[in-house]
Design a protein around this motif. Structure first.
Motif, short mmCIF file in Angstrom:
data_model
loop_
_atom_site.label_atom_id
_atom_site.label_comp_id
_atom_site.label_asym_id
_atom_site.label_seq_id
_atom_site.Cartn_x
_atom_site.Cartn_y
_atom_site.Cartn_z
N UNK A 14 0.89 -1.05 0.00
CA UNK A 14 -0.04 0.02 -0.10
C UNK A 14 0.97 1.31 0.07
N UNK A 15 1.92 1.13 0.94
CA UNK A 15 2.76 2.18 0.89
C UNK A 15 3.38 2.64 -0.42
N UNK A 16 3.78 1.68 -1.11
CA UNK A 16 4.61 1.64 -2.38
C UNK A 16 3.58 2.17 -3.64
N UNK A 17 2.48 1.85 -3.25
CA UNK A 17 1.27 2.29 -4.29
C UNK A 17 1.09 3.40 -4.10
N UNK A 18 0.94 4.16 -2.92
CA UNK A 18 0.75 5.32 -2.72
C UNK A 18 1.83 6.45 -3.30
N UNK A 19 3.04 6.03 -3.25
CA UNK A 19 4.11 6.88 -3.53
C UNK A 19 4.07 6.75 -5.13
N UNK A 20 3.75 5.78 -5.81
CA UNK A 20 3.83 5.65 -7.30
C UNK A 20 2.62 6.45 -7.92
N UNK A 21 1.51 6.38 -7.20
CA UNK A 21 0.35 7.30 -7.72
C UNK A 21 0.59 8.77 -7.44
N UNK A 23 3.39 10.03 -8.03
CA UNK A 23 4.53 10.12 -9.07
C UNK A 23 3.64 10.31 -10.54
N UNK A 24 2.53 9.47 -10.55
CA UNK A 24 1.79 9.47 -11.79
C UNK A 24 1.03 10.97 -11.88
N UNK A 25 0.62 11.54 -10.62
CA UNK A 25 0.00 12.81 -10.55
C UNK A 25 1.08 13.90 -11.28
N UNK A 26 2.27 13.71 -10.57
CA UNK A 26 3.31 14.65 -10.92
C UNK A 26 3.54 14.63 -12.67
N UNK A 27 3.75 13.45 -13.20
CA UNK A 27 3.97 13.02 -14.56
C UNK A 27 3.00 13.61 -15.32
N UNK A 28 1.70 13.56 -15.01
CA UNK A 28 0.66 14.48 -15.79
C UNK A 28 0.64 15.76 -15.80
N UNK A 29 1.12 16.41 -14.65
CA UNK A 29 1.42 17.83 -14.69
C UNK A 29 2.61 18.49 -15.37
N UNK A 30 3.40 17.56 -15.81
CA UNK A 30 4.62 17.93 -16.55
C UNK A 30 4.50 18.63 -18.01
N UNK A 31 5.27 19.34 -18.48
CA UNK A 31 5.47 19.83 -19.94
C UNK A 31 5.07 18.80 -20.82
N UNK A 32 4.20 18.63 -21.78
CA UNK A 32 4.20 17.67 -22.76
C UNK A 32 4.04 16.38 -22.14
N UNK A 132 6.98 4.12 -15.74
CA UNK A 132 8.05 3.10 -15.74
C UNK A 132 7.74 2.42 -14.27
N UNK A 133 7.72 3.14 -13.05
CA UNK A 133 7.73 2.76 -11.93
C UNK A 133 6.47 1.76 -11.70
N UNK A 134 5.45 2.24 -12.08
CA UNK A 134 4.11 1.45 -12.11
C UNK A 134 4.25 0.22 -12.93
N UNK A 135 4.85 0.42 -14.06
CA UNK A 135 4.99 -1.00 -14.95
C UNK A 135 5.97 -2.01 -14.20
#
Length: 699
Positions: A14-21, A23-32, A132-135
């Protein structure tokens, strides 16, 4: 080992899952952002969550069959791993690289030892890290192989690849691992065209310099061959001579060296090209050069200009009592000064945000400042290395940084701040050559900052001392208007020798304006003696000539002479009688109300030279609207770019044109005319003192 989770490992999942989620939010907010990859990764996380729920409380299955499979896979890995013709990475479940083969290290342009132990995602661009972390987590949990497009940060430039992820069990390891096999992405065969495109996207000036460096390298290599006579061939040549080094690589290396040398030369020229050292100008020039030539982002942080011993930055050493002070040893607080980055709208907004963030304890600039040890991070693993913004997002993620370095700005035993560079890795990670260049530039900048702060401190001392030699305010004299003006020379930070004063005498008023030979503290002492000597002697003597004679005797033991002009005022009705005494000084000027100008008598010798002193004497009568104007020789000797002096005629024209203006407006007009004439470059101090008789109705 089975696919099911043990109950005790649910919390970790659960802790790892929370951290990866996150990161996904940050990736969605990055340029392009790569939204498709992010969406696929989010679906993987949903599958993992479902598997975790199903596995809750499940029993472990027998491990006999899996042990045999694990042993088989281990033998395969031993045999194939190093000799495999494709890049292979062995990765822990926390994405740390356990082992790489030669092909994988060559793909990244580095050694296997450097890659081992680092996060695999640190060698990927920011846009694909979260996905990539999620995969990877999905492969570890489900055992299903996955193909993930990634952009690996190679030494020279990014490499587009497709990574195949497969789970393996290794005996003695409590958790499964992942083998990542990197293959060329679709369209990678056209790498030449893509490389050319990337080269075109480089900063124009940087590309031109690198091209020039290659041409120069080729010329240097070919010139000796053309000039030297041909030598006879050796009698016996080796049967299998070693192949010559590729010329393209040779040119590339030499071009890089030439470019770095060019950066240092330009930096020295930019930093030293100031008639008066200016810390702000030097810091901005340095940051702008680095952002244009070596990095995408350049950040400069400095401590204040406190030069007291308590503020000296002393490096912390292991064994010292107490940990280092992240905010700056000795009380100096590291503050952000300049942030230079790309000029697109998003980057400009990010730069404005970063400029407001002083380096926090634990960040790279704060650590480098405390330890005074340069740090190179070719591949950033911790995106919070440069701190976090007000929105909670890491600065590295905001600016798209995957490689960074930081060097101290130090001179002698003091650390003045840090220089931090960051880039996206588009042209490869920073290397030791880059670090050496920035270290040298940091020393250049430290010298300029030190000189600028010393100059500023001396200028402040000089200004304070100079102001103590001039009256804070002029007294109000009934029936007359008085004004004074002092302008320091634009060059140098020493105390000037000009002085003026207006004071009460026994039965009237006195005025004096003078100039001490030379500048500095010694000249200031003589200035104080002359000014206060005139004021003191005027209490007992009314005649300016007698007063100047007495001051002359007081200055005979000094090693500097003084020129001066003194006026004694005797009001009478609506007129004022002026008695003048001159000691080798430019004569006083009388500006009549109708614009006619008279020059008073010259004469006298400077004070402090001879025992036998005699002042030049004159007497003038001033009526309503008439003005007495005293000035230093800095007015007449101000020069333009062609070394022509301002001179008496230009001064008289300016005074005549302002005969009906107030005395303060008259002095302001003379100052403007001077600065316009010399283009703001005054080589000597300028002092002016004026008195005008007011009409009876205004007196």
């Amino acid at each position: 080992m089975p696919d099911q989770l043990e109950p005790d490992s649910i919390l970790r999942e659960i802790t790892d899952l929370d951290a990866r989620i996150g990161e996904l939010r940050q990736a969605a907010g990055m340029p392009a952002p790569d939204l498709r990859a992010t969406l696929d990764a989010a679906l993987v996380e949903l599958e993992l969550a479902l598997e975790a729920l199903r596995a809750l409380g499940a029993d472990q299955s027998s491990s006999a069959g899996s042990s045999a499979a694990a042993e088989t896979e281990r033998r395969v890995l031993r045999t194939v791993f190093q000799d495999a013709p494709v890049p292979l990475f062995l990765i822990d479940r926390d994405t740390s690289v356990r082992r790489v083969n030669r092909q994988a290290a060559a793909l990244l342009g580095t050694s296997p030892g450097y890659v081992s132990g680092k996060q695999f995602t640190a060698f990927c661009d920011l846009a694909t890290r979260a996905a990539l972390r999620s995969q990877l987590a999905g492969v570890v949990r489900t055992g299903r192989r996955r193909r993930v497009p990634v952009r690996l940060l190679g030494r020279e430039r990014p490499v587009d690849a497709v990574v195949t992820l497969a789970r393996v069990w290794i005996r003695g390891e409590p958790d499964p691992m992942v083998v990542a096999v990197a293959g060329a992405a679709a369209g990678a065969a056209n790498g030449g065209a893509e490389d050319a495109g990337r080269q075109e996207r480089k900063a124009p000036d940087r590309q031109e310099r690198e091209n020039a460096g290659r041409q120069e390298a080729a010329a240097k290599r070919e010139a000796p061959a053309k000039a030297a006579p041909r030598e006879p061939a050796p009698a016996a040549a080796p049967a299998n001579p070693l192949p010559a080094a590729p010329r393209a690589d040779e040119d590339e290396t030499v071009a890089t060296v030439v470019h770095r040398m060019d950066v240092l030369a330009n930096a020295a020229e930019l930093l030293m090209d100031e008639p008066v050292f200016n810390e702000t100008v030097a810091v901005r020039r340095c940051a702008r050069l680095l952002a244009a030539e070596l990095a995408d982002w350049a950040i400069v942080d400095l401590v204040g200009a406190d030069t007291s011993p308590q503020a000296a930055a002393v490096p912390w050493q292991p064994g010292d009592a107490g940990p280092p002070d992240p905010a700056g040893v000795g009380g100096g607080r590291l503050q952000r000064q300049v942030v230079m980055g790309p000029d697109d709208e998003r980057s400009v907004h990010a730069a404005q945000m970063i400029e407001k963030l002083d380096p926090a304890p634990g960040t790279l600039p704060a650590s480098v400042f405390t330890t005074r040890q340069s740090t190179l991070r070719p591949h950033i693993e911790d995106l919070e290395l440069l701190g976090t913004g007000p929105d909670g997002q890491p600065v590295c993620g905001t600016i798209g940084a995957t490689t960074t370095m930081c060097v101290p700005i130090e001179e002698g035993d003091r650390c003045l701040g840090t220089i931090t560079l960051a880039s996206s890795g588009e042209h490869g990670p920073f290397d030791l050559m880059d670090l050496a260049v920035v270290q040298r530039l940091g020393r250049y900048l430290a010298l300029v900052i030190r000189a600028a702060r010393l100059y500023r401190r001396r200028a402040e001392v000089a200004e304070t001392l100079q102001s103590s030699l001039l009256p804070r305010r002029l007294p109000a004299i009934p029936g007359v208007e008085v004004a004074a003006h002092y302008t320091a020379a634009t060059h140098g930070a020493e105390v000037g020798g000009d002085f003026y004063d207006v004071f009460r005498t026994g039965d009237g008023w006195g005025m004096v304006l003078g100039d001490v030979c030379g500048k500095g503290e010694d000249a200031a002492a003589v200035t104080a003696t002359a000014r206060h000597g005139v004021r003191l002697m005027s209490r007992w003597r009314d005649d300016p000539a007698e007063v100047l004679s007495a001051v002359n005797h007081a200055l005979l033991d000094e090693d500097r002479f003084v020129t001066a002009v003194m006026a004694g005022l005797k009001p009478g009705g609506d007129r004022v009688t002026i008695t003048l005494g001159t000691a080798g000084h430019p004569p006083a000027l009388v500006v009549r109300a109708d614009g006619v100008i008279r020059t008073a008598s010259r004469g006298g010798v400077p004070l402090g030279l001879f025992n036998d002193f005699e002042a030049g004497i004159d007497t003038v009568d001033l009526g309503p609207g008439d003005t007495l104007f005293l000035h230093s020789d800095g007015v007449l000797e101000a020069c333009d770019l062609n070394r022509r002096e301002f001179g008496q005629e230009r001064l008289l024209e300016t005074l005549a044109g302002t005969a009906t203006a107030s005395v303060q407006e008259m002095l302001d007009a003379v100052e403007r005319a001077l600065l316009d004439f010399c283009d703001g470059d005054l080589r000597d101090d300028v002092s002016m003192l004026a008195l005008r008789v007011l009409p009876r109705e205004l007196a």
